[in-house]
Design an enzyme around this catalytic site. Structure first.
Site, PDB file in Angstrom:
ATOM      1  N   GLU A 207      -9.605   6.156   3.229  1.00 17.00           N
ATOM      2  CA  GLU A 207     -10.422   5.119   3.828  1.00 17.00           C
ATOM      3  C   GLU A 207      -9.505   3.928   4.082  1.00 17.00           C
ATOM      4  O   GLU A 207      -8.440   3.826   3.476  1.00 17.00           O
ATOM      5  CB  GLU A 207     -11.542   4.694   2.873  1.00 17.00           C
TER       6      GLU A 207
ATOM      7  N   LYS B  56       0.811  -1.220   0.000  1.00 17.12           N
ATOM      8  CA  LYS B  56       0.000   0.000   0.000  1.00 17.12           C
ATOM      9  C   LYS B  56       0.848   1.275   0.000  1.00 17.12           C
ATOM     10  O   LYS B  56       0.407   2.328  -0.446  1.00 17.12           O
ATOM     11  CB  LYS B  56      -0.939   0.015   1.213  1.00 17.12           C
TER      12      LYS B  56
ATOM     13  N   SER C 118       1.643  -9.678  -0.580  1.00  9.40           N
ATOM     14  CA  SER C 118       1.367  -8.243  -0.553  1.00  9.40           C
ATOM     15  C   SER C 118       1.513  -7.586   0.809  1.00  9.40           C
ATOM     16  O   SER C 118       1.618  -6.369   0.901  1.00  9.40           O
ATOM     17  CB  SER C 118      -0.030  -7.975  -1.106  1.00  9.40           C
TER      18      SER C 118
END
Lengths: 260, 379
Positions: free
Chosen positions: B94, B72, B361
């Site tokens: 968010e 991210k 991830s």
């Protein structure tokens, strides 16, 4: 001229457009409150089709939507409610719905359902004209007005685009924000209305945040009509149909006495 | 999309198109990716996992080693730099699992920007460690109590904030979902994963992998690793969605595998919806996959048959979580545990000469409470 446009035909008459969520608090309430709104001086009634993700709505209409869905309300039921209502009242009805329930229903099927149920217009808060051509063309064939929205952030190009495409009236969002009763109107509202007026020939109705007769009168000094939603829902929840009818009568009186 | 946001989205599109051509922007992005995020992340041959599964070699793209513990950070960094260029100092984000919220918060601290993170109450409960991390780095975490109280509702609330404060705020959306330009912009920032992977596998082994496997919630880590391989027709791309309690139970989040076409958050894509077009509540053990829609580019890749999408249950993902812990000493986040599970099943059906790359991830530290609860362990 469409039934919606003809509401604004008479010079000086200001349009009064209350909003209710279909099936909230119950279907029975919807069937009773809408005729009461018509009798109390409304010119058009906006019927909200509930949606799971109402991202243009504030807390009041979110809650109404959520509970209406819990009551099992579907677009099909909303069409049935509209049909029953349109048999008994003379003023135009418009649906307010987010796009996905209509897409899921089928654009053609939904518009023909609207025509059969006596619904005269559609307000789709998440469908700007850039994405609206398909629904617009289908609605046009059924003589249903697709009413586009403009916001204070809309550029002059976008105002022009909406002025070329909107039918019935143009829905001016009074604030950068979501729906919900507010204590005061934004400073930027009058310049915004003036900016649209220069370009658009359609009637201009203002919604989002209007919750008192004084505010309605103030807005109607420059706009052609007002849309009142969250305040009506709050009254319906807390005080019932008679209180809603009284409030709408006050709005009517304020709009009429504001006439010059 | 509401009209109020259309002009803001147009501005964002123009601003992004401008920086896209700006070498100085990418030089700063690359430099911070290296020195701040710790890129490039390694491509690692998981030998003991490979031996356990039997069959094709399994490589892990170690996004779990990136700063803040997941991929991210790539997107947060790119958009943070863009927001600063646009002169927006109030950032809205968010978060589902909390990984995007943590990444956005870290980047805001780095760039000196204000940060407000919307997070569903259910996710706050199950990802409390990440909530604490965000607060430590200076974010205001606003709980969302509407709807299913998960990622979808956090996006609704973030968009309501953006509609209200559009003139001074930047919405730092965390996945390849939402209105244009987000799906392509987030993909561009995440495609650093696939670019590195392609170079690494070619440098080490002189050939491309046979399969790439990645988990899909909104789909940002998957599109990030898929994108630079789209023209390599021999590389099979597989996205793994959350089957939750099982696809037949209805308790899942598999939009591509069992959804239908709809419009959610300004994008037309596969969504989970009921007969009346209402968006359904989703269920997954991993908060990051708990989303009823998916990035529109994944829907396109599915429709043109360039990528295949499958689903893995909560239980299978939990098994894979433990498997990776025991065979490699790597606790994965519950999201890529879904990808590990499918990769292991797939490896068994393949030849030893073949290879699979899994996008790992994120790391699993944030999920310890969930795993402890699910396995009935006591800490």
């Amino acid at each position: 001229m469409s039934r919606i446009a003809s509401v604004f035909r008479q010079t000086g008459h200001k349009g009064l457009i209350p909003y209710v969520t279909v099936g909230y608090p119950s279907i029975e309430d919807s069937l009773q409150v809408v005729p009461a709104l018509a009798e109390s001086g409304s010119d058009i009634v906006e019927l909200g089709i509930p949606f799971s993700d109402p991202l243009a709505d504030g807390a009041t209409i979110q809650k109404a939507s959520f509970n209406a869905l819990k009551n099992g309300i579907t677009p099909k039921l909303c069409l049935e409610v509209a049909q029953k209502l349109s048999r008994n009242i003379d003023i135009p009805l418009v649906f307010m719905s987010y796009f996905n329930p209509i897409l899921n229903f089928g654009l053609d099927a939904f518009c023909s359902g609207c025509a059969e149920s006596g619904v005269d217009g559609l307000i789709i808060p998440d469908l700007p004209p850039d994405e609206g051509s398909e629904l617009e063309n289908i609605a046009k064939k059924r003589n249903i007005d697709l009413i586009y929205l403009l916001a204070p952030t809309s550029s002059d190009e976008r105002i022009k685009l909406v002025a070329e495409r909107a039918r019935g009236f143009i829905y001016l969002v009074s604030v950068t924000g979501v729906t919900g009763a507010r204590a005061s109107l934004p400073q930027e509202l009058n310049p915004f209305i003036a900016r649209v007026r220069k370009v658009a020939r359609q009637p201009l109705c203002v919604g989002f945040g209007i919750s008192t007769p004084e505010q309605a009168q103030q807005v109607a000094a420059t706009a052609d009509g007002v849309i009142v939603g969250s305040k009506i829902i709050q009254l319906l929840e807390n005080d019932g149909i008679t209180a809603v009818a009284d409030f709408v009568k006050q709005l009517r009186q304020a709009l009429d006495s504001g006439k010059q | 999309m509401p009209e109020t946001l259309v002009t803001a989205l147009d501005e964002l599109t123009t601003a992004y198109e401008t920086v896209k051509q700006d070498a100085a922007f990418w030089a700063e992005f690359d430099s911070l990716s290296r020195d701040y995020s710790g890129r490039p992340t390694p491509l690692y041959l998981a030998e003991r996992l490979t031996n356990h599964c039997g069959g094709a070699r399994i490589y892990l793209k170690r996004e779990d080693l990136a700063h803040t513990g997941a991929h991210k950070i790539n997107n947060a960094l790119g958009q943070g730099l863009l927001a600063r260029r646009m002169g927006k100092r109030r950032i809205i984000a968010e978060t589902g699992a909390g990984q995007h919220g943590v990444a956005a918060t870290a980047v805001c601290a780095l760039l000196g920007l204000e940060c407000i993170v919307y997070m569903g109450e259910e996710d706050i409960r199950r990802q409390s460690l990440n909530v604490f991390r965000m607060k430590l780095m200076g974010a205001e975490v606003r709980p969302v109590s509407a709807g299913s109280r998960t990622l979808k509702d956090a996006i609704n609330e973030a968009m309501r904030d953006w509609v209200t404060n559009v003139r001074n705020s930047y919405y730092l959306l965390g996945s390849v979902v939402g209105p244009h330009p987000y799906p392509s912009m987030v993909r561009d920032f995440q495609s650093v994963i696939g670019k590195e992977t392609r170079e690494q596998i070619l440098a080490k082994y002189k050939r491309l992998p046979d399969y790439i496997v990645a988990c899909v919630g909104g789909g940002s880590n998957a599109i990030g690793i898929f994108y630079p391989f789209l023209n390599d027709k021999d590389v099979n791309l597989i996205g793994v969605e959350a089957a939750g309690g099982g696809l037949k139970t209805g308790f899942h989040a598999a939009s591509l595998v069992s959804g239908s076409v709809g419009v959610l958050h300004g994008a037309r894509s596969y969504v989970l919806q009921d007969d009346g077009g209402q968006i359904m509540e989703t269920h997954s053990i991993s908060a990051g996959l708990d989303y009823p829609g998916v990035g529109p580019e994944h829907s396109y890749l599915k429709d043109i048959h360039r990528a295949t999408y499958v689903a893995v249950t909560d239980k299978e993902a939990l098994d894979a979580f433990q498997l990776l812990c025991r065979t490699e000493g790597i606790p994965p986040a519950m999201e890529p545990a879904h990808a590990i599970s499918y990769a292991c099943q797939l490896a068994r059906t393949l030849d030893k000469k073949q290879s699979i790359i899994v996008n790992l991830s994120g790391r699993g530290d944030k999920d310890m409470d969930i795993v402890i609860e699910a396995l009935g362990l006591k800490s």
